[in-house]
Design a protein around this motif. Structure first.
Motif, PDB file in Angstrom:
ATOM      1  N   ARG A  54       1.803   6.283  -2.260  1.00  0.00           N
ATOM      2  CA  ARG A  54       2.171   4.926  -1.873  1.00  0.00           C
ATOM      3  C   ARG A  54       3.102   4.194  -2.840  1.00  0.00           C
ATOM      4  O   ARG A  54       3.667   3.160  -2.493  1.00  0.00           O
ATOM      5  N   THR A  82      -0.400  -8.058   5.887  1.00  0.00           N
ATOM      6  CA  THR A  82      -0.212  -6.611   5.985  1.00  0.00           C
ATOM      7  C   THR A  82       1.078  -6.280   6.715  1.00  0.00           C
ATOM      8  O   THR A  82       1.814  -5.362   6.323  1.00  0.00           O
ATOM      9  N   GLU A 114      -1.540  -2.659   2.531  1.00  0.00           N
ATOM     10  CA  GLU A 114      -2.833  -2.029   2.760  1.00  0.00           C
ATOM     11  C   GLU A 114      -3.852  -3.067   3.220  1.00  0.00           C
ATOM     12  O   GLU A 114      -3.848  -4.193   2.736  1.00  0.00           O
TER      13      GLU A 114
END
Length: 382
Positions: free
Chosen positions: A377, A170, A211
């Motif tokens: 996003r 991440t 994410e």
């Protein structure tokens, strides 16, 4: 000629007079020669470059070569640029040296996964050591673009190693997105347009790494379709299509892959008749799996970014169109050296593109039905 002069200076000058400037010049000449020596597809080779390479080798300038995309790629081994980074040098000299040492096209394609991970970590460290405060905006942009591509690659490399954990994956994914977002578009050089598209595709391919693995961001009706994953053969991940009545052991459909399954991308049709999922089999190349229900049962098809040999590209789910069963997709790829970005209305039953445009505003379906999570996003809108 420049390499010869630099070699003569290094031989004749006293040690205390040799600084980063001569190595910066030597590295620049060597890299220029390597670019000339690389035979691009469809172009006639330079007949004199072989003799120039022999002369450069006599002065200690070493080149490396390997095949990439049906061409022989020649790269300078970077010794002079490493010396620039080790010696007192200006910020601009160090930035140019770091960019030369971290080129994507000069990473050997035959590296093992462990070797490639080590190389990408080294590239990230080299780029992060460059002080950008006093650099011109054009050079800052080039560093951000290179960092974005390197961190996108690191996100995928870390995801391949289950022992790395979700945190480092991440972190790398977010860093890639942040570096791309840091670009000053008003100061982007015209010659860097292709580099910008290149970096955006690399980030787009790995963007789901930013994410958390457990977060499903796409709009999915409660109690409808979903996915579960489990280990398959060594290196494999098996994807199980599940619903309230079918768990992973009694799934509606199971398919295994050696690619990275971005579980947060799962997006089910509100009526439970289809599901889209992002799967990334290669660094810089992300596909979309489309699960759909037919009269004979469930089926899954793979939608690639382009119908060419995998290079750079991604295709992603962007929303469902109510009533019609169609889905919205965004697709960006590098094909034959050219970059193409398209927004499409796709028929999941046939995987045919009903309509497409180069901007989402040009399709009425995109204006009405694009998923808010996708719009927030995606890097395709930039």
């Amino acid at each position: 000629l420049g390499i010869g002069y630099a070699a003569a200076y290094l031989k004749a000058a006293p040690a205390d007079a040799i600084n980063a400037e001569v190595f910066d010049a030597l590295g620049t000449f060597a890299e220029r020669l390597a670019k000339r020596a690389t035979v691009r597809q469809g172009k006639a080779p330079d007949t004199s470059v072989g003799a120039h390479l022999e002369v450069a080798a006599a002065y200690g300038v070493r080149m490396v070569s390997f095949e990439r995309e049906e061409q022989v790629q020649i790269c300078y081994n970077g010794d002079a640029f490493r010396r620039v980074l080790a010696l007192p040098a200006s910020d601009q000299q160090k930035a140019l040296a770091a960019l030369a040492l971290t080129r994507h096209d000069c990473v050997a394609p035959a590296l093992t996964p462990t070797e490639r991970l080590a190389v990408d970590h080294w590239r990230a460290e080299v780029l992060d050591r460059v002080e950008t405060t006093r650099l011109p905006e054009v050079l800052k942009n080039r560093l951000h673009l290179r960092r974005a591509g390197v961190w996108a690659s690191l996100a995928w490399q870390r995801a391949r190693r289950s022992e790395a954990g979700a945190g480092p994956v991440t972190a790398a994914g977010k860093r890639a997105v942040d570096e791309l977002a840091a670009i000053n578009r008003s100061e982007l050089a015209e010659t860097d347009a292709a580099t910008y598209s290149d970096a955006a595709i690399r980030v787009g391919a790995s963007r789901w790494a930013a994410e958390p693995a457990g977060a499903v961001l796409a709009a999915t009706a409660p109690g409808s379709l979903g996915i579960a994953t489990s280990p398959g053969q060594p290196g494999e991940t098996c994807v199980h299509l599940v619903d309230p009545r079918h768990d992973a052991r009694h799934s509606l459909l199971t398919r295994c892959t050696y690619g990275i399954v971005w579980t947060a991308s799962a997006a089910a049709h509100p009526q439970g008749t289809a599901l889209a999922l992002a799967v990334q089999p290669l660094d810089g190349w992300r596909e979309m799996w489309v699960f759909r229900q037919e009269a004979t049962g469930w089926k899954v098809d793979v939608v690639p970014p382009a119908t060419v040999q995998p290079a750079l590209g991604y295709v992603e789910f962007a929303g469902w169109v109510p009533g019609s069963g169609q889905m919205l997709t965004a697709r960006e790829a590098k094909v034959d050296g050219r970059y193409k970005l398209s927004f499409e209305l796709l028929n999941p039953a046939t995987l045919e593109i009903d309509r497409w445009a180069d901007k989402p505003a040009s399709l009425s379906a995109f204006q009405r039905w694009q998923a808010p999570a996708w719009k927030a996003r995606t890097v395709s809108i930039r």
